[in-house]
Design a protein around this motif. Structure first.
Motif, PDB file in Angstrom:
ATOM      1  N   GLU A 182      45.991  43.252  41.909  1.00 47.47           N
ATOM      2  CA  GLU A 182      45.686  44.089  40.754  1.00 47.47           C
ATOM      3  C   GLU A 182      44.400  44.881  40.917  1.00 47.47           C
ATOM      4  O   GLU A 182      44.155  45.834  40.171  1.00 47.47           O
ATOM      5  N   TYR A 224      36.956  47.904  37.867  1.00 49.28           N
ATOM      6  CA  TYR A 224      38.235  47.286  37.500  1.00 49.28           C
ATOM      7  C   TYR A 224      38.140  46.584  36.145  1.00 49.28           C
ATOM      8  O   TYR A 224      39.029  46.721  35.297  1.00 49.28           O
ATOM      9  N   ARG A 235      40.177  47.479  32.802  1.00 48.93           N
ATOM     10  CA  ARG A 235      41.079  46.444  32.279  1.00 48.93           C
ATOM     11  C   ARG A 235      40.819  46.169  30.804  1.00 48.93           C
ATOM     12  O   ARG A 235      41.756  45.995  30.016  1.00 48.93           O
ATOM     13  N   ASP A 236      39.553  46.176  30.391  1.00 54.85           N
ATOM     14  CA  ASP A 236      39.198  45.863  29.016  1.00 54.85           C
ATOM     15  C   ASP A 236      39.102  47.105  28.128  1.00 54.85           C
ATOM     16  O   ASP A 236      38.615  47.014  26.996  1.00 54.85           O
ATOM     17  N   ARG A 266      37.204  36.375  36.666  1.00 54.33           N
ATOM     18  CA  ARG A 266      38.110  37.111  35.797  1.00 54.33           C
ATOM     19  C   ARG A 266      37.633  37.106  34.350  1.00 54.33           C
ATOM     20  O   ARG A 266      38.241  37.764  33.503  1.00 54.33           O
TER      21      ARG A 266
END
Length: 234
Positions: free
Chosen positions: A187, A197, A201-202, A233
């Motif tokens: 990912e 990233y 992602r958020d 993560r």
């Protein structure tokens, strides 16, 4: 731990099968035919040689971990011992505090002393382990020895497993399991670094206040620190 279970040792201190017959244990202690050697877990030692005693096959299962150790000793029919042992997590911090105290003392008293690299532990002792790792290994061995002293354990099974998180995520999502080069197409592929990233992602939204602070500059950090069980993560 099983309720109302008394662990029994023979006259030589060898473990026998535990018993739930509290009345018989009370009579043996009253008649001075047995003595209490441990109260937690409650263990007695016989002061006479019994006529017959049968020892069953007992398997001790150990779930090794970094913070907790799961123990379960059982026969084919029932569980005889269960424990969740908690390991120390302050060894690294205590070593850091000791190192700082020693460093300040040396700066005060032997300020111009040359470094003595031959005195390093890893150079004197081959196969040296970090104190935090050595402490965890010692704790695992100690809890196993504690069980074998009160139960006639015939087999020990230790669960050690490494988890493939990428394969687990694919399995939960119903996707094809990764193989070979598939691990390079995770990912985070095509992202410059972890920071970019995570922000994408958020949705460029603070995960603590969910955007209520209206802060234009976001700082990337661990919500749960790694020392407290978090991961990259989070």
């Amino acid at each position: 731990m099983p309720e109302a279970l008394t662990y029994v040792l023979d006259i030589d201190g060898n473990p026998l099968m535990p018993t739930r017959r509290c009345g018989k244990i009370r009579r043996l202690l009253k008649a001075k035919k047995a003595k209490v050697v441990k109260r937690t877990p409650f263990t007695i030692q016989l002061l006479y040689e019994p006529d017959t005693h049968v020892v069953q096959q007992i398997t001790l299962g150990v779930d090794a971990g970094s913070k907790h150790i799961g123990l379960s000793a059982c026969t084919d029919a029932k569980e005889l011992y269960a424990e969740d042992a908690k390991l120390r997590t302050d060894v690294s911090n205590k070593l850091t505090a000791r190192r700082e105290a020693r460093r300040t003392r040396r700066n005060r008293k032997t300020r111009y002393r040359k470094p003595r690299f031959n005195h390093r532990v890893h150079s004197k002792h081959k196969g040296w382990l970090a104190p935090s790792v050595e402490q965890k290994i010692t704790c695992h061995l100690n809890v196993i020895r504690k069980v074998t002293k009160i139960l006639p354990v015939s087999k020990i099974v230790i669960e050690t497993a490494s988890f493939d998180t990428q394969k687990l995520k694919a399995q939960l999502a119903g996707q094809k399991l990764p193989e070979g080069k598939d691990y390079q197409n995770g990912e985070m592929k095509d992202w410059l670094n972890v920071r970019d990233y995570v922000l994408s992602r958020d949705g460029y939204t603070c995960q603590c206040c969910k955007g209520k602070s209206k802060d234009n500059k976001l700082q990337v950090h661990h919500i749960h620190q790694r020392k407290d069980g978090g991961s990259n993560r989070q």
